[in-house]
Design a protein around this motif. Structure first.
Motif, PDB file in Angstrom:
ATOM      1  N   UNK A  76       0.916  -1.235   0.033  1.00 13.87           N
ATOM      2  CA  UNK A  76      -0.110  -0.069  -0.068  1.00 13.87           C
ATOM      3  C   UNK A  76       0.920   1.402  -0.053  1.00 13.87           C
ATOM      4  N   UNK A  77       1.828   1.331   0.862  1.00 12.69           N
ATOM      5  CA  UNK A  77       2.499   2.598   0.941  1.00 12.69           C
ATOM      6  C   UNK A  77       3.328   2.856  -0.322  1.00 12.69           C
ATOM      7  N   UNK A  78       3.872   1.787  -1.055  1.00 15.49           N
ATOM      8  CA  UNK A  78       4.431   1.817  -2.281  1.00 15.49           C
ATOM      9  C   UNK A  78       3.557   2.636  -3.160  1.00 15.49           C
ATOM     10  N   UNK A  79       2.443   2.072  -3.113  1.00 16.99           N
ATOM     11  CA  UNK A  79       1.274   2.432  -4.365  1.00 16.99           C
ATOM     12  C   UNK A  79       0.986   4.093  -3.981  1.00 16.99           C
ATOM     13  N   UNK A  80       0.783   4.420  -2.722  1.00 10.52           N
ATOM     14  CA  UNK A  80       0.454   5.851  -2.384  1.00 10.52           C
ATOM     15  C   UNK A  80       1.413   6.679  -2.839  1.00 10.52           C
ATOM     16  N   UNK A  81       2.579   6.245  -2.535  1.00  8.65           N
ATOM     17  CA  UNK A  81       3.804   7.181  -3.048  1.00  8.65           C
ATOM     18  C   UNK A  81       3.870   7.336  -4.804  1.00  8.65           C
ATOM     19  N   UNK A  82       3.541   6.189  -5.322  1.00 13.34           N
ATOM     20  CA  UNK A  82       3.540   6.025  -6.855  1.00 13.34           C
ATOM     21  C   UNK A  82       2.425   6.847  -7.414  1.00 13.34           C
ATOM     22  N   UNK A  83       1.306   6.748  -6.722  1.00 12.57           N
ATOM     23  CA  UNK A  83      -0.034   7.496  -7.279  1.00 12.57           C
ATOM     24  C   UNK A  83       0.448   9.072  -7.209  1.00 12.57           C
ATOM     25  N   UNK A  84       0.892   9.587  -5.876  1.00 17.38           N
ATOM     26  CA  UNK A  84       1.216  10.946  -5.957  1.00 17.38           C
ATOM     27  C   UNK A  84       2.315  11.337  -6.888  1.00 17.38           C
ATOM     28  N   UNK A  85       3.427  10.536  -6.984  1.00 14.46           N
ATOM     29  CA  UNK A  85       4.158  10.664  -8.190  1.00 14.46           C
ATOM     30  C   UNK A  85       3.661  11.064  -9.405  1.00 14.46           C
ATOM     31  N   UNK A  86       2.923   9.872  -9.941  1.00 13.57           N
ATOM     32  CA  UNK A  86       2.230  10.196 -11.243  1.00 13.57           C
ATOM     33  C   UNK A  86       1.255  11.438 -11.515  1.00 13.57           C
ATOM     34  N   UNK A  87       0.632  11.416 -10.393  1.00 17.06           N
ATOM     35  CA  UNK A  87      -0.362  12.592 -10.319  1.00 17.06           C
ATOM     36  C   UNK A  87       0.382  14.045 -10.213  1.00 17.06           C
ATOM     37  N   UNK A  88       1.205  14.106  -9.602  1.00 22.72           N
ATOM     38  CA  UNK A  88       2.253  15.287  -9.749  1.00 22.72           C
ATOM     39  C   UNK A  88       2.803  15.346 -11.113  1.00 22.72           C
ATOM     40  N   UNK A  89       3.200  14.452 -11.615  1.00 21.82           N
ATOM     41  CA  UNK A  89       3.826  14.390 -13.101  1.00 21.82           C
ATOM     42  C   UNK A  89       2.674  15.242 -14.025  1.00 21.82           C
ATOM     43  N   UNK A  90       1.496  14.779 -13.820  1.00 26.14           N
ATOM     44  CA  UNK A  90       0.547  15.218 -14.790  1.00 26.14           C
ATOM     45  C   UNK A  90       0.419  16.704 -14.586  1.00 26.14           C
ATOM     46  N   UNK A  91       0.333  17.029 -13.139  1.00 30.27           N
ATOM     47  CA  UNK A  91       0.183  18.403 -12.767  1.00 30.27           C
ATOM     48  C   UNK A  91       1.482  19.379 -13.108  1.00 30.27           C
TER      49      UNK A  91
END
Lengths: 351, 320
Positions: A236-251
């Motif tokens: 779960x931790x890895x996926x949370x960080x990954x989701x925020x990374x990809x989300x931030x990349x779009x931003x």
């Protein structure tokens, strides 16, 4: 009558919300002594009326698509990324930095500048993601705080290292620019640029990651139920960080739309651009799906651009559109109300 | 410049910029302790600032003189309370996502207040108000050496109102039956419901009271600092109040302390150029300080800050 459930309902909620928002906007205009019919006519004319308006609408929609994707991607993993605004600013700065300080052929320079923006945004998004995964800090608060840190830090960096006359950076090199004389000519010299291609590409990427890869499956699983995902062996931790990374990349990529496309430089911002916050509205209205987000971004981009004509032709302040957008968010968020109402009508008053 | 002169420069400025933050943070405490997240503080404060500017201006025209800002405060309290109603309805009754509803409230405030400003005054800003909250020395107390000069000379009366109200809110939340209900509804609504507490009603009252406080905070910002209302009058103060509330660990007095501290950071970034040691530090560091500290506080580096247990969750009767 089970028609109202399921897929139809998902389309019904945004449509009804938009109509209700426009309706109440019209009532507000009536109460304040404006003519809503001529105002909305001017609004529509301001969106589609001529090539220039249409070009500007599409231009305004490109960063909105990306910021909407950013919010939606985090949402799918059960995270609320209010920090799009800040991630956008650091992405904007990074892309402009690469655009100014590197000398490369266009085929390398332009993608490099966009990726630099996306990487900066990702980095800015990873911080709240990490704090959430490691310390269980609520991402809503940290992302809001990161917005202000980004605003003041980017301003400070521009002021200290990149200042050009006019409270802004120098222009980026032509080889890093998204600007397109062809598109500008096509739309009566609006500021339309190739950013829309990047935005649509990003929408496809999001759809692909979420629905066609194992990673996407894990991300969505975490969004549905963290505990069940953990039990099923998903990190779960890895996926949370990954989701925020990809989300931030779009931003961050949304920031490159401004830096490499619309403006070709970065200004010292006294306040937020608003594109990041609008992304929340876009992703909500678009029901967190790629196609929905593109449609919602075009709608909100159109409303924003059209409001200029509404002000000049019908005398209604542009802020009316802000009110309408706020109302639309309220209605979409309160879909419980629409569900309740539709059930009332279709079931003849029986619950 | 000796140490005392520096203090005399910073402390009054800090208290002035803290007053609106204290009040808005108190509004946040009331709402969030009852379990309703309030990202809309910024919008509530903005609407309060708009109402404050408009009614101080009208008060002057109606001949209220020095009473105009105080009259505008009363209107702003009512307006803030009313403006919080959409957020309350959406997030309590309609079970909307509270963060989304708060964001919508911010949009609504920004749109509505500027729309109305343009409608009323035909310009993007309200006329400058003449009757600002004046500075004054507090009788007797200002004669106390050192402390008198720092805290009670050249002070705004609104600052004392803010500090006083922080104690009032503390009393309400921790010493009255209503406060106990408010906290229980925010920690475990189902248990509270079982004990016969009306969860919905308690949350409505708390959110609406929170709106009143934030509205007052905005009006005081206009009357003491800004002097008029434009689209950029309230730009981030509401979020800073939110930060103060968290840094103060959802406690009224903690929030007050944090707001004073953030006010200090703000006033340092403005007055810093006159102070020898701080002159060389770029003001970026002081500007981002409150936000960095809040993140550190949340991560547990500066004392752990935990939100009320049920905050953010709509209450549904009979749900497990």
């Amino acid at each position: 009558m089970n028609l109202i459930k399921g897929r139809l309902f998902h389309i019904l909620v945004p449509v009804v919300s938009v109509l209700l928002g426009l309706l109440i906007g019209g009532i507000i205009m009536l109460v304040s002594n404006y003519n809503p019919i001529s105002a909305y006519a001017a609004l529509i004319d301001g969106i589609f009326g001529n090539g220039y308006n249409l070009g500007e609408t599409i231009r305004a929609a490109s960063p909105l698509i990306l910021s909407g994707l950013a919010v939606a991607f985090a949402f799918r993993t059960g995270l609320f990324n209010i920090g799009v605004e800040g991630q956008l600013l650091v992405g904007w700065l990074a892309s402009v930095y690469v655009g100014i300080h590197f000398d490369l052929p266009k085929v390398i320079h332009l993608p490099f500048a966009i990726l630099a923006g996306a990487a900066a945004g990702a980095l800015w998004g990873v911080i709240p993601g990490f704090l959430k995964a490691k310390f269980k800090v609520h991402e809503v608060i940290t992302t809001i705080m990161m917005n202000y840190i980004a605003l003041y830090t980017t301003n400070g960096i521009i002021r200290a290292y990149m200042l050009a006359p006019g409270e802004r950076t120098k222009d980026i090199k032509e080889s890093a620019s998204l600007a397109s004389p062809w598109l500008q000519q096509l739309t009566e010299f609006s500021r339309l640029h190739y950013g829309i291609v990047v935005a649509i590409l990003a929408a496809v990427i999001m759809w692909f990651i979420l629905w066609k890869t194992t990673t996407g499956y894990e991300l969505r699983a975490v969004g549905f139920n963290q505990h069940a995902s953990q039990y099923a062996g998903i990190n779960v931790s890895k996926n949370i960080v990954l989701a925020m990374a990809i989300s931030g990349a779009f931003a961050g990529a949304a920031g490159t739309m401004e830096g490499l496309g619309t403006y070709q430089y970065m200004t010292i911002n006294n306040a937020f651009t608003g594109v990041g916050f609008d992304g929340i509205a876009v992703s909500l209205l678009g029901a967190n799906g790629s196609v929905g987000i593109i449609i919602a971004a075009l709608l909100f981009g159109g409303l924003k651009i059209g409001s200029l004509t509404m002000q000049s032709a019908a005398g209604v302040p542009t802020e009316l559109v802000g009110i309408v957008i706020a109302l639309i968010i309220f209605f979409v968020a309160s879909s419980y109300l629409i569900r309740w109402l539709t059930n009332r009508f279709t079931k003849g008053g029986k619950i | 410049m000796d140490f005392f002169q520096i203090l005399a420069l910073i402390v009054p400025a800090a208290i002035v910029s803290a007053a609106p933050l204290i009040l808005t943070a108190l509004g946040g405490v009331l709402s969030e302790r009852s379990g309703v997240v309030n990202i809309g503080l910024e919008g509530l404060m903005m609407f309060g600032a708009f109402i404050g500017a408009v009614f101080t201006h009208y008060g002057e025209q109606w001949g209220l003189g020095g009473g105009s800002p105080w009259m505008s405060f009363v209107v702003a309290i009512v307006a803030g309370a009313l403006f919080a109603v959409p957020h309350a309805v959406a997030s309590i009754s309609l079970k909307a996502d509270q963060v989304v509803s708060g964001v919508a409230l911010n949009f609504l405030a920004a749109g509505l207040s500027i729309f109305l400003t343009k409608k009323l005054f035909g310009a993007g800003q309200t006329p400058d108000i003449q009757e600002r909250i004046g500075k004054g020395d507090v009788p007797v107390l200002s004669k106390i050496p050192v402390i008198g000069d720092l805290f009670f000379s050249n002070a705004y009366s609104t600052s004392f109102v803010a500090v006083f109200l922080a104690f009032v809110v503390w009393y309400i939340i921790y010493k009255t039956p209503f406060g106990l209900r408010l906290r229980s509804v925010g920690e475990h609504p189902m248990a509270a419901d079982t004990m016969g507490i009306n969860v919905i009603k308690t949350r409505y009252i708390s959110v609406i009271m929170g709106g009143a406080f934030a509205g007052l905070g905005g009006a005081i910002y206009v009357a003491s600092i800004a002097g008029n209302f434009t689209g950029s009058t309230i730009s981030g103060q509401g979020f800073m109040a939110l930060a103060a509330m968290i840094f103060g660990k959802w406690h009224p007095l903690g929030a007050m302390g944090a707001a004073l501290f953030f006010g200090l950071a703000q006033s340092l970034s403005i007055t810093g150029e006159q102070i020898p040691l701080l002159k060389d530090i770029p003001d970026v560091y002081l500007l981002i300080l409150p936000y960095v500290l809040t993140i550190l506080a949340l991560a547990g580096f500066v004392g752990r800050a935990d939100a009320p247990k049920a905050s953010g969750q709509p209450y549904e009767k009979g749900k497990r």
